[in-house]
Design a protein around this motif. Structure first.
Motif, PDB file in Angstrom:
ATOM      1  N   ASN A 235      -7.544   1.926   4.758  1.00  0.00           N
ATOM      2  CA  ASN A 235      -7.981   0.870   3.842  1.00  0.00           C
ATOM      3  C   ASN A 235      -7.269   1.077   2.495  1.00  0.00           C
ATOM      4  N   ASP A 236      -6.030   0.575   2.431  1.00  0.00           N
ATOM      5  CA  ASP A 236      -5.147   0.876   1.316  1.00  0.00           C
ATOM      6  C   ASP A 236      -4.284  -0.345   1.027  1.00  0.00           C
TER       7      ASP A 236
ATOM      8  N   ASN B 208      -6.118  -5.676  -2.401  1.00  0.00           N
ATOM      9  CA  ASN B 208      -7.565  -5.928  -2.378  1.00  0.00           C
ATOM     10  C   ASN B 208      -8.380  -4.722  -1.916  1.00  0.00           C
ATOM     11  N   THR B 209      -7.912  -3.520  -2.246  1.00  0.00           N
ATOM     12  CA  THR B 209      -8.649  -2.298  -1.922  1.00  0.00           C
ATOM     13  C   THR B 209      -8.787  -1.466  -3.187  1.00  0.00           C
ATOM     14  N   TRP B 210      -9.461  -0.321  -3.048  1.00  0.00           N
ATOM     15  CA  TRP B 210      -9.630   0.591  -4.187  1.00  0.00           C
ATOM     16  C   TRP B 210      -8.300   0.918  -4.842  1.00  0.00           C
ATOM     17  N   SER B 211      -7.251   1.033  -4.047  1.00  0.00           N
ATOM     18  CA  SER B 211      -5.984   1.561  -4.553  1.00  0.00           C
ATOM     19  C   SER B 211      -5.150   0.552  -5.329  1.00  0.00           C
TER      20      SER B 211
ATOM     21  N   TYR C 106      -9.699  10.340   1.614  1.00  0.00           N
ATOM     22  CA  TYR C 106      -9.993   9.298   2.601  1.00  0.00           C
ATOM     23  C   TYR C 106     -10.544   9.968   3.853  1.00  0.00           C
TER      24      TYR C 106
ATOM     25  N   THR D 105     -11.055   5.282   4.775  1.00  0.00           N
ATOM     26  CA  THR D 105     -11.388   4.679   3.491  1.00  0.00           C
ATOM     27  C   THR D 105     -11.775   5.768   2.494  1.00  0.00           C
TER      28      THR D 105
ATOM     29  N   GLY E  92       0.844  -1.191   0.000  1.00  0.00           N
ATOM     30  CA  GLY E  92       0.000   0.000   0.000  1.00  0.00           C
ATOM     31  C   GLY E  92       0.877   1.238   0.000  1.00  0.00           C
TER      32      GLY E  92
END
Length: 558
Positions: free
Chosen positions: A318-319, A322-325, A369, A379, A297
């Motif tokens: 939340n980085d 398996n995250t948005w980023s 975020y 997040t 991340g």
């Protein structure tokens, strides 16, 4: 002889016995000496500053009824009176502080001294005073650093524009340089230059502050002048890049102390500070572009402990995997309360798009975020949508600053970006709800025009609107007088300052419209700050053949 004597006697007797009517004599008039006076600005050069000490000395005899002193100062460029004193004194001298010379330009100072015995005995003098935009003070300092060659330390200083901090600590100006050779070893110690009076001295060097490449910094505690610094490490020409760390730098008297708070070496490209967990202590987020460890991340948060140490908080954002980023770039981070909810948000901005492993859909400008109480972590809640400068896949963010550029009561963003033969700044305005829109207020330079490493935000001309000052380096022809913009072309000597000042004209930005040249200097870079309300620039120029550094101190007025 006898004849002569008698004749004289007769004459004398005749004269004494003559009777005349007495005549009244005219009154005796004592002519008053004409007023004459001198001042301390009669001859020679005078360094005009905000307030000048004026001394008037009357050399003629003091009239019995005293003297009238009238002093009027005016700003010629706007025909505005800035000071007037009209007083009667029974003394032959007057010392007074005349304020109001706060702007660069032409002034008139009129002084009139009149006898109170007779108003026809008067003398007036007029002085034309010019306040230049700047003056330059140069300090030359030998660089005798144990175990480091003159060539290495001067070359390291030349490459340190990103990691140089200009600030005040305990009332003294400090220029803190993190030298880097960038493509090769050795690692070089941090250098702490302190200004004492009008001259700079090298306080000490600090091996604990040796960084591969100090890249970005932000105040952790403005009152105590504690700083967070990101180091992305050397970009070695040969071998694996070692990456870098996050440091906390604290004052220690006139000296410094450094603490490495990161346990994982990463390519830390940006850093920001803020109270992420609402415990009253400021925390740190380092943004990295790669890591040697297993902390995946781009955003690495470190929470501050009560004793001033820091701990990793790997689950706070939340980085990463398996995250948005996932697969998205990242170039800069900023912690700021942009939504007005009393808890800071984290702003993350993109850094280019590489279609060899990314999709066009991975491109974004920046995201916000916010803390999700249900998840117990930060997040993504808001993506501005528009791309602005990021519509060009080559552009990547190097820094973000939040400020109210349009004076509407909310925070806007200024984003610095770089790319192939490109450096720029773009203003994004906030509608008050955390929705941002790119504007036409933008800087776009090619390398031969201007290269800069980030910028400062401050009201440099004191008009109530926040301006932007670039931190320039290299050989752009908009910086070097007589330069071509080609590598190693220093020009004919001298630098343009006006091309560093992006002036905010009530929400519309433009570069300062008056050509300002500092002649006969060749600094490798400039830094700027406001010191006790005075806007100042500091230039750095090295001489490796002599192992010296010149520090140019340039207070500036508009």
């Amino acid at each position: 002889m006898k004849y002569i004597f008698i004749t004289l006697g007769v004459l004398v007797i005749y004269s004494c016995t003559k009777t005349e009517v007495p005549e009244s004599l005219p009154p005796v008039v004592v002519q008053e000496e004409s007023i004459k006076f001198t001042t301390n600005i009669d001859t020679g050069s005078f360094n005009l500053v905000d307030t000048i000490p004026l001394v008037i000395s009357v050399s003629t005899k003091l009239p019995t009824l005293g003297l009238s002193y009238v002093i009027v100062a005016s700003y010629v460029d706007s025909s505005k009176q800035i000071f007037k004193l009209d007083t009667i004194l029974n003394q032959s001298s007057l010392s007074v502080l005349v304020p109001g010379f706060t702007k660069a330009g032409n002034y008139n100072l009129a002084i009139t001294v009149t006898s109170k015995n007779t108003n026809t005995n008067i003398l007036s003098k007029n002085f034309t005073l010019v306040r230049p935009n700047f003056n330059v003070t140069t300090t030359t300092i030998p660089l005798n650093i144990a175990g480091i060659s003159s060539e290495d330390i001067t070359s390291g200083i030349d490459g340190s524009v990103s990691g140089t901090i200009y600030t005040t600590i305990n009332g003294k100006e400090h220029l803190i340089i993190s030298p880097t050779l960038f493509f090769r070893t050795p690692m070089l110690p941090a250098l702490n230059f302190v200004k004492n009076g009008t001259n700079w001295t090298l306080e000490n060097s600090y091996s604990t502050g040796a960084m591969g490449a100090g890249r970005n910094y932000e105040l952790l505690d403005s009152a105590k002048q504690i700083w967070a610094i990101s180091d992305h490490g050397l970009e070695l020409s040969n071998g694996k890049w070692p990456f870098g760390s996050i440091y906390v730098m604290k004052p220690n008297g006139n000296g410094l102390s450094y603490l490495n708070i990161s346990t994982t070496r990463s390519f830390y490209h940006s850093v920001s500070t803020g109270d992420l967990n609402n415990d009253g202590l400021k925390d740190i987020v380092g943004l990295n572009m790669g890591t040697n460890g297993d902390w995946y991340g781009a955003l690495h948060p470190y929470l501050q402990n009560p004793d001033g140490s820091f701990r990793e908080a790997r689950d706070l954002i939340n980085d990463g995997m398996n995250t948005w980023s996932m697969n998205k770039g990242a170039g800069a981070v900023l912690i700021v309360d942009i939504l007005g909810d009393k808890r800071p948000e984290i702003i993350r901005a993109d850094y280019g798009l590489n279609l060899s492993y990314q999709q066009q859909s991975d491109r974004y400008s920046f995201v916000i975020y916010t803390f999700d109480n249900n998840l117990g972590k930060y997040t993504v809640v808001k993506n501005p949508g528009p791309l602005g400068v990021y519509s060009n896949n080559d552009r990547g963010t190097t820094s973000i600053k939040a400020a109210d550029f349009d004076n509407d009561g909310d925070l806007d963003f200024a984003l610095a970006t770089e790319g192939t033969n490109f450096m720029g700044v773009e203003i994004w305005t906030n509608n008050g709800q955390g929705n941002f829109t790119p504007t036409n207020n933008k800087i776009e330079f090619t390398f031969d025009q201007m290269q800069f490493r980030e910028f400062n935000v401050m009201d440099i001309n004191n008009d109530g609107w926040l301006d932007i000052v670039l931190n320039p380096f290299a050989f752009g022809k908009l910086l070097r007088v007589g330069g071509s913009g080609n590598m190693n072309d220093w020009g004919t000597g001298g630098v343009y300052l006006n091309n560093l000042f992006w002036i905010n004209n009530k929400g519309s930005f433009s570069f300062y419209n008056k050509s300002i040249i500092v002649p006969a200097i060749k600094p490798v870079y400039f830094k700027s700050s406001k010191i006790n309300g005075q806007f100042k620039l500091v230039g750095v120029q090295t001489d490796f053949s002599k192992g010296l550094v010149n520090i140019y101190d340039i207070p500036f007025v508009f």
